[in-house]
Scaffold this motif. Structure first.
Motif, PDB file in Angstrom:
ATOM      1  N   LYS A 166       0.835  -1.199   0.000  1.00 23.97           N
ATOM      2  CA  LYS A 166       0.000   0.000   0.000  1.00 23.97           C
ATOM      3  C   LYS A 166       0.874   1.255   0.000  1.00 23.97           C
ATOM      4  O   LYS A 166       0.563   2.236  -0.674  1.00 23.97           O
ATOM      5  N   GLU A 167       1.974   1.190   0.738  1.00 29.28           N
ATOM      6  CA  GLU A 167       2.899   2.330   0.790  1.00 29.28           C
ATOM      7  C   GLU A 167       3.520   2.587  -0.577  1.00 29.28           C
ATOM      8  O   GLU A 167       3.717   3.734  -0.978  1.00 29.28           O
ATOM      9  N   ALA A 168       3.826   1.531  -1.309  1.00 28.82           N
ATOM     10  CA  ALA A 168       4.431   1.678  -2.633  1.00 28.82           C
ATOM     11  C   ALA A 168       3.426   2.256  -3.627  1.00 28.82           C
ATOM     12  O   ALA A 168       3.796   3.029  -4.504  1.00 28.82           O
ATOM     13  N   ARG A 169       2.164   1.880  -3.490  1.00 31.05           N
ATOM     14  CA  ARG A 169       1.141   2.374  -4.421  1.00 31.05           C
ATOM     15  C   ARG A 169       0.857   3.856  -4.223  1.00 31.05           C
ATOM     16  O   ARG A 169       0.326   4.509  -5.118  1.00 31.05           O
ATOM     17  N   GLU A 170       1.189   4.402  -3.071  1.00 33.18           N
ATOM     18  CA  GLU A 170       0.956   5.813  -2.783  1.00 33.18           C
ATOM     19  C   GLU A 170       2.057   6.713  -3.354  1.00 33.18           C
ATOM     20  O   GLU A 170       1.899   7.922  -3.396  1.00 33.18           O
ATOM     21  N   LEU A 171       3.165   6.124  -3.817  1.00 33.38           N
ATOM     22  CA  LEU A 171       4.285   6.902  -4.346  1.00 33.38           C
ATOM     23  C   LEU A 171       3.992   7.397  -5.762  1.00 33.38           C
ATOM     24  O   LEU A 171       3.271   6.746  -6.520  1.00 33.38           O
ATOM     25  N   SER A 172       4.592   8.529  -6.107  1.00 29.32           N
ATOM     26  CA  SER A 172       4.499   9.016  -7.482  1.00 29.32           C
ATOM     27  C   SER A 172       5.435   8.186  -8.358  1.00 29.32           C
ATOM     28  O   SER A 172       6.257   7.415  -7.854  1.00 29.32           O
ATOM     29  N   ASP A 173       5.313   8.348  -9.667  1.00 31.01           N
ATOM     30  CA  ASP A 173       6.158   7.580 -10.588  1.00 31.01           C
ATOM     31  C   ASP A 173       7.642   7.872 -10.363  1.00 31.01           C
ATOM     32  O   ASP A 173       8.478   6.961 -10.364  1.00 31.01           O
ATOM     33  N   ALA A 174       7.986   9.136 -10.171  1.00 31.57           N
ATOM     34  CA  ALA A 174       9.381   9.509  -9.962  1.00 31.57           C
ATOM     35  C   ALA A 174       9.901   8.957  -8.632  1.00 31.57           C
ATOM     36  O   ALA A 174      11.022   8.427  -8.561  1.00 31.57           O
ATOM     37  N   ALA A 175       9.092   9.059  -7.596  1.00 30.17           N
ATOM     38  CA  ALA A 175       9.499   8.548  -6.293  1.00 30.17           C
ATOM     39  C   ALA A 175       9.627   7.027  -6.330  1.00 30.17           C
ATOM     40  O   ALA A 175      10.511   6.461  -5.684  1.00 30.17           O
ATOM     41  N   LEU A 176       8.780   6.383  -7.102  1.00 30.39           N
ATOM     42  CA  LEU A 176       8.837   4.932  -7.244  1.00 30.39           C
ATOM     43  C   LEU A 176      10.157   4.507  -7.888  1.00 30.39           C
ATOM     44  O   LEU A 176      10.828   3.598  -7.404  1.00 30.39           O
ATOM     45  N   ALA A 177      10.549   5.201  -8.961  1.00 30.10           N
ATOM     46  CA  ALA A 177      11.814   4.891  -9.627  1.00 30.10           C
ATOM     47  C   ALA A 177      12.998   5.135  -8.697  1.00 30.10           C
ATOM     48  O   ALA A 177      13.955   4.347  -8.664  1.00 30.10           O
ATOM     49  N   GLU A 178      12.928   6.209  -7.912  1.00 33.49           N
ATOM     50  CA  GLU A 178      13.992   6.515  -6.948  1.00 33.49           C
ATOM     51  C   GLU A 178      14.118   5.419  -5.896  1.00 33.49           C
ATOM     52  O   GLU A 178      15.222   4.989  -5.549  1.00 33.49           O
ATOM     53  N   GLN A 179      12.968   4.974  -5.398  1.00 32.52           N
ATOM     54  CA  GLN A 179      12.950   3.927  -4.380  1.00 32.52           C
ATOM     55  C   GLN A 179      13.540   2.622  -4.917  1.00 32.52           C
ATOM     56  O   GLN A 179      14.276   1.938  -4.214  1.00 32.52           O
ATOM     57  N   ILE A 180      13.203   2.289  -6.158  1.00 34.02           N
ATOM     58  CA  ILE A 180      13.741   1.062  -6.760  1.00 34.02           C
ATOM     59  C   ILE A 180      15.264   1.132  -6.801  1.00 34.02           C
ATOM     60  O   ILE A 180      15.954   0.187  -6.411  1.00 34.02           O
ATOM     61  N   LEU A 181      15.791   2.255  -7.262  1.00 31.38           N
ATOM     62  CA  LEU A 181      17.248   2.411  -7.308  1.00 31.38           C
ATOM     63  C   LEU A 181      17.873   2.345  -5.916  1.00 31.38           C
ATOM     64  O   LEU A 181      18.909   1.704  -5.722  1.00 31.38           O
ATOM     65  N   ALA A 182      17.241   2.991  -4.947  1.00 35.53           N
ATOM     66  CA  ALA A 182      17.785   3.011  -3.589  1.00 35.53           C
ATOM     67  C   ALA A 182      17.826   1.606  -2.989  1.00 35.53           C
ATOM     68  O   ALA A 182      18.822   1.214  -2.362  1.00 35.53           O
ATOM     69  N   VAL A 183      16.773   0.830  -3.192  1.00 34.92           N
ATOM     70  CA  VAL A 183      16.730  -0.517  -2.614  1.00 34.92           C
ATOM     71  C   VAL A 183      17.709  -1.435  -3.339  1.00 34.92           C
ATOM     72  O   VAL A 183      18.352  -2.290  -2.718  1.00 34.92           O
ATOM     73  N   LYS A 184      17.863  -1.257  -4.646  1.00 37.89           N
ATOM     74  CA  LYS A 184      18.848  -2.065  -5.377  1.00 37.89           C
ATOM     75  C   LYS A 184      20.264  -1.750  -4.901  1.00 37.89           C
ATOM     76  O   LYS A 184      21.106  -2.641  -4.791  1.00 37.89           O
ATOM     77  N   ARG A 185      20.530  -0.474  -4.606  1.00 41.39           N
ATOM     78  CA  ARG A 185      21.842  -0.107  -4.045  1.00 41.39           C
ATOM     79  C   ARG A 185      22.042  -0.756  -2.678  1.00 41.39           C
ATOM     80  O   ARG A 185      23.128  -1.234  -2.352  1.00 41.39           O
TER      81      ARG A 185
END
Length: 93
Positions: A7-26
């Motif tokens: 639910k927390e991920a669905r509340e993110l904007s597209d840009a924030a979602l892409a940022e989060q993906i990169l951060a977690v992969k790092r």
């Protein structure tokens, strides 16, 4: 520490979602480095990070599918509008 909710991920904007993906992969890369060097103290963080990446990528794919469906509907609507418009054909007899 509980696993993150989608639910927390669905509340993110597209840009924030892409940022989060990169951060977690790092974060996953850093965890692998810690494991390889023997400095890993909390191995359960692998599970949390992988779970979070899966959630974020699922939400990203859901949005991509929704956007593709919307584009297809617009294309069909435009084609129907073009087909139903009266044509300006002049018969020459």
């Amino acid at each position: 520490m509980s696993l993150p909710k989608i639910k927390e991920a669905r509340e993110l904007s597209d840009a924030a979602l892409a940022e989060q993906i990169l951060a977690v992969k790092r974060q996953l890369m850093e965890l692998r480095l810690q494991q390889a060097t023997g400095r890993m103290e909390k191995p359960h963080l692998f599970k949390h990070a992988k779970h979070r990446v899966a959630q974020l990528m699922t939400v990203e794919r859901e949005r991509q599918i929704a956007a593709d469906a919307e584009a297809a509907e617009k294309l069909v609507a435009a084609k129907d509008a073009a087909d139903s418009a009266p044509s300006a054909e002049v018969s020459q007899e």
